[in-house]
Design an enzyme around this catalytic site. Structure first.
Site, mmCIF file in Angstrom:
data_model
loop_
_atom_site.group_PDB
_atom_site.id
_atom_site.type_symbol
_atom_site.label_atom_id
_atom_site.label_comp_id
_atom_site.label_asym_id
_atom_site.label_seq_id
_atom_site.Cartn_x
_atom_site.Cartn_y
_atom_site.Cartn_z
ATOM 1 N N SER A 1 7.142 -0.827 -6.991
ATOM 2 C CA SER A 1 7.179 -1.307 -8.375
ATOM 3 C C SER A 1 8.074 -0.361 -9.174
ATOM 4 O O SER A 1 9.261 -0.258 -8.878
ATOM 5 C CB SER A 1 5.739 -1.354 -8.899
ATOM 6 O OG SER A 1 5.702 -1.719 -10.234
ATOM 7 N N HIS B 1 8.241 -5.485 -7.566
ATOM 8 C CA HIS B 1 7.728 -6.158 -8.772
ATOM 9 C C HIS B 1 8.890 -6.456 -9.700
ATOM 10 O O HIS B 1 9.728 -5.589 -9.952
ATOM 11 C CB HIS B 1 6.717 -5.277 -9.497
ATOM 12 C CG HIS B 1 5.374 -5.271 -8.833
ATOM 13 N ND1 HIS B 1 4.364 -4.447 -9.227
ATOM 14 C CD2 HIS B 1 4.870 -6.010 -7.808
ATOM 15 C CE1 HIS B 1 3.288 -4.656 -8.466
ATOM 16 N NE2 HIS B 1 3.581 -5.607 -7.594
ATOM 17 N N ASP C 1 -1.210 -2.211 -6.784
ATOM 18 C CA ASP C 1 -0.888 -3.322 -5.885
ATOM 19 C C ASP C 1 -0.460 -2.759 -4.529
ATOM 20 O O ASP C 1 0.220 -1.737 -4.461
ATOM 21 C CB ASP C 1 0.242 -4.171 -6.498
ATOM 22 C CG ASP C 1 0.447 -5.474 -5.738
ATOM 23 O OD1 ASP C 1 -0.410 -5.843 -4.913
ATOM 24 O OD2 ASP C 1 1.488 -6.135 -5.984
#
Lengths: 281, 193
Positions: B10, B37, B129
């Site tokens: 991310s 992401h 995540d």
């Protein structure tokens, strides 16, 4: 189990349980998910196991077969896909510039939005057709297999919080007015102008089990067949082909294509990037 | 058996991928699948950006596209990317922890489809995540690699992954590239079945 010296199948236990569950649901209720794409189906079955508070997929199967309210929740879980108004604005822009001129040549236009879920993309299309002056001679048939999402689609009520994103999408999609002209806000929701609903027909239709029901000038089936396996995709491609008039337009999602489908040769590409095709043979 | 390498990142991921991808040279035989992401903004800039630092071709897979070795696949914006036996699948299910594409969704589907042949890699990121997905890869017999948190631009994602499961290697970026090349070295390239 293996430690007891019994032969264990190569196939995972969960795969077997899921297959049995789908078979049971089909045989008892007629709802057919047996040819759905396995990975996302598995995710949703696992989610249902959690939400229903049961121990295993087999236990979920028992609950599904004995409790119709559980089935309704399961159907909702399998059919709600999260979309937005003017999802992929470039698609709508291409529709305006490349498809609308074709539609102007017809005195009457039938569009089929297959797998419309909660209706965001149907209202987007209604707005586009309205701005192009075509809406009065259009009928938009919006179908989904799930009556619950259709009810929501029919209401045309969406969360106010999404409007900022949708407004940006609308402008990028070539919108000609203020997006807020089309809705009235009330508390934390908005309701779309009832005039937009005049030529929308929402009805239940299941791409897996139902056949063609009319001849259309446009069929949109975007991000629906991604949930099907290749066998089922082929069948639905045939169904859509049969439902289009000659020179009718077919639109799919940004990451779907007609490559490797049995109908590829029957279409010309109208816009490659935006996945718009035209039936030519 | 050819490995399937899945990578999740991310915040800071662009820099990290820019350093990692050059290590995967042309003879790299595995398929590499990346979730970075990203917002819903249209355009292919991210793919183009990654291609500039990658000797292997970078592409955003279409639905049901076969998985080939020697390719880098980037999860497209606004879809979850899942792995099935032999092909990719896409989904517009709700975002998971605000992310679509979600790292957990990719990793869990990879573990389900390919079990012990999966190598999961978590790089820099500012949320959790991927932790759950990496644990799933481990419990299916796969390999878990995490970027050393101290060397990551954002350490939360590597730390969450380390807390979630037994990690095989915690490595600085440069060594992750070497490790992957080692794992995937000199195996015949081909379609993943």
């Amino acid at each position: 189990m293996s430690e007891k010296g019994l032969q264990v199948a190569d196939e995972g236990l969960e795969d077997i349980e899921i297959a049995l569950l789908l078979d049971g649901v089909y045989r008892y209720y007629g709802a057919d998910f047996r040819e759905y794409a396995p990975a996302s189906l598995r995710r949703r079955v696992r989610e249902a196991v959690q939400r229903e508070g049961v121990e295993s997929v087999s236990a979920l199967q028992a609950k599904l077969l004995h409790d119709t309210s559980c089935l309704e929740r399961f159907l909702a879980l399998l059919s709600i896909n999260v979309t937005s108004m003017f999802r992929d604005p470039a698609f709508y822009l291409a529709f305006r510039t490349k498809v609308v001129p074709l539609l102007r040549t017809y005195p009457f236009v039938r569009l089929w939005h297959a797998g419309c879920s909660t209706g965001e993309e149907v209202y987007s299309m209604a707005i586009l057709l309205h701005e192009e002056g075509l809406y009065p001679r259009c009928r938009v048939y919006a179908t989904d297999m799930n009556p619950v999402v259709l009810r929501r689609a029919r209401e045309g009520i969406f969360p106010l919080a999404s409007m900022q994103e949708y407004t940006v999408n609308y402008m990028r999609a070539g919108g000609k007015r203020f997006f807020s002209d089309y809705y009235t806000a009330q508390y934390d929701h908005v309701i779309f102008n009832p005039a937009l609903k005049a030529n929308l027909l929402f009805s239940e239709h299941n791409l897996v089990t139902d056949g063609s029901f009319n001849e259309f000038h446009v069929v949109l089936c975007r991000n629906v067949m991604i949930y099907f396996n290749k066998t089922l995709q082929k069948r639905v491609h045939n169904l859509i082909y049969e439902s289009l008039v000659m020179f009718g337009v077919f639109g799919v999602g940004n990451k779907e294509s007609l490559r490797f489908t049995p109908r590829e040769k029957n279409y010309d590409v109208l816009d490659a990037g935006n996945r718009l095709y035209r039936k030519v043979r | 058996m050819n490995k399937l390498v899945v990578v999740g990142t991310s915040t800071g991921g662009l820099n990290a991928l820019q350093m990692l991808l050059p290590a995967l040279q042309q003879e790299f035989s595995c398929a590499v699948v990346v979730v970075q992401h990203r917002g819903k903004e249209p355009g292919s800039q991210l793919r183009d950006f990654l291609q500039r630092s990658s000797p292997l071709p970078v592409k955003e897979p279409e639905d049901k596209e076969p998985i080939l070795g020697g390719q880098v696949y980037l999860a497209p914006r606004d879809y979850h990317l899942l792995v099935e036996r032999g092909n990719f699948a896409l989904s517009t299910e709700a975002p998971v922890y605000f992310a679509r594409p979600s790292i957990d969704v990719l990793f869990e589907s990879a573990a389900d489809a390919y079990g012990e042949t999966v190598v999961g890699v978590i790089l820099t990121g500012a949320n959790g995540d991927g932790a759950r997905g990496l644990a799933k890869i481990k419990s299916a017999g796969g390999t878990a690699i995490v970027q050393e948190p101290a060397s990551a631009q954002a350490s939360a994602m590597p730390e969450a992954a380390i807390a979630a499961t037994n990690i095989d290697r915690i490595l600085p970026l440069k060594e992750i590239g070497i490790f992957l090349s080692d794992v995937c070295h000199q195996r015949p390239r081909g379609e993943l079945k």
